[in-house]
Design an enzyme around this catalytic site. Structure first.
Site, PDB file in Angstrom:
ATOM      1  N   ASP A  12       0.852  -1.188   0.000  1.00 33.22           N
ATOM      2  CA  ASP A  12       0.000   0.000   0.000  1.00 33.22           C
ATOM      3  C   ASP A  12       0.888   1.237   0.000  1.00 33.22           C
ATOM      4  O   ASP A  12       1.772   1.375   0.854  1.00 33.22           O
ATOM      5  CB  ASP A  12      -0.884   0.035   1.254  1.00 33.22           C
ATOM      6  CG  ASP A  12      -1.996  -1.002   1.199  1.00 33.22           C
ATOM      7  OD1 ASP A  12      -2.192  -1.588   0.125  1.00 33.22           O
ATOM      8  OD2 ASP A  12      -2.660  -1.215   2.227  1.00 33.22           O
ATOM      9  N   ASP A 131     -14.382  -6.190  -4.350  1.00 26.21           N
ATOM     10  CA  ASP A 131     -14.492  -6.345  -2.897  1.00 26.21           C
ATOM     11  C   ASP A 131     -15.908  -6.811  -2.587  1.00 26.21           C
ATOM     12  O   ASP A 131     -16.877  -6.242  -3.106  1.00 26.21           O
ATOM     13  CB  ASP A 131     -14.228  -5.013  -2.184  1.00 26.21           C
ATOM     14  CG  ASP A 131     -12.803  -4.514  -2.394  1.00 26.21           C
ATOM     15  OD1 ASP A 131     -11.931  -5.328  -2.738  1.00 26.21           O
ATOM     16  OD2 ASP A 131     -12.569  -3.301  -2.223  1.00 26.21           O
TER      17      ASP A 131
END
Length: 268
Positions: A12, A131
């Protein structure tokens, strides 16, 4: 030809820096994504994902410079996701040196981004990240998934980092994405993400069965056995993980050695 199962570390990034901690003690700069990616490369990673969580569009320059450095220094495929909203965004990232882009919320908001991107840059460049969250709300059109505890549910696509439900059935959406030209599905279950209890195998297997393109399982790895379950019971083509690699619980090499010892084809 037997296709090898891929192991993919995810980093990330915010403003071009790695935001999750890492255990590597001898790094010159623990926040440098290129140095970390190089470490994973040395461990035998099959590719690396950079997820840009920089909020604003103005700071996109940081990720572009990271990608061009990574492309110069690394010899493994690089996928970049986060904040991609337009064909121009995709083009900038690919031009900087990314091999693939991952689109998530924007693909739901504007599905033509999948088809236009696939036509312009090739299906292999377009990863659709999905997701999902379990739902028991009434939805007669949804795909019924049988859970290990004997109950049933369906899986709803959620967007904006998992915060916003869409009412869209996950299995139908991945089929739609494939038809539109997606080259791969990156599936994260919010039920297991961050739990270290293993992948959500019920939806991973259902999605893998529903499409013919590769499926990357994400969300929930805590043990070496979880990777094995992901590619066997979950039927995934690849497994993505972040914290277990960053914090040194095991290396990419450990995972591949474990899988190979259990008869799973991997590139060692």
């Amino acid at each position: 030809m037997v296709l090898t199962k891929r192991i993919i570390p995810c980093l990330d990034l915010k403003d071009g820096r790695v935001v999750k901690g890492t255990h590597f003690v001898d790094l010159r700069d623990a926040g440098d994504p290129v140095e970390l990616a190089e470490r994973y490369n040395e461990q035998g990673a099959d590719e690396v994902v950079f997820l840009d969580i920089t909020a604003s569009k103005e700071q996109r320059g940081a990720i572009l410079s990271v990608i061009s450095r990574a492309a110069d220094q690394l010899f493994l495929p690089l996928t970049v996701g986060g904040g991609i909203r337009t064909i121009d965004d995709i083009q900038q990232l690919l031009r900087a040196g990314a091999d693939k882009v991952s689109i998530n919320t924007s693909a739901i908001k504007d599905p033509s981004l999948i088809s236009d991107g696939a036509v312009r840059f090739g299906n292999q460049c377009i990863v659709v990240a999905v997701d999902v969250r379990r739902s028991t709300a009434a939805n007669p059109d949804a795909t019924v998934i049988h859970l290990p505890d004997g109950t049933t549910c369906w899986y709803e696509v959620v967007i904006y980092g998992g915060s916003t439900p869409t009412g869209i059935d996950a299995v139908r959406w991945v089929q739609d994405a494939e038809e539109r030209g997606a080259g791969e599905i990156l599936l994260t279950s919010m039920e297991t993400d961050g739990t270290k209890n293993g992948f959500d195998l019920a939806i991973t297997a259902a999605v893998s069965d529903a499409v013919s393109i590769p499926v990357i399982a994400s969300g929930g790895v805590g043990t070496l056995a979880d990777f094995y379950d992901g590619v066997t019971a979950g039927k995934a083509d690849a497994c993505l993980a972040a914290s277990v690699f960053h914090y040194g619980e095991f290396t990419v090499r450990d995972v591949k050695t474990y899988l190979a010892g259990r008869g799973v084809p991997v590139r060692l």
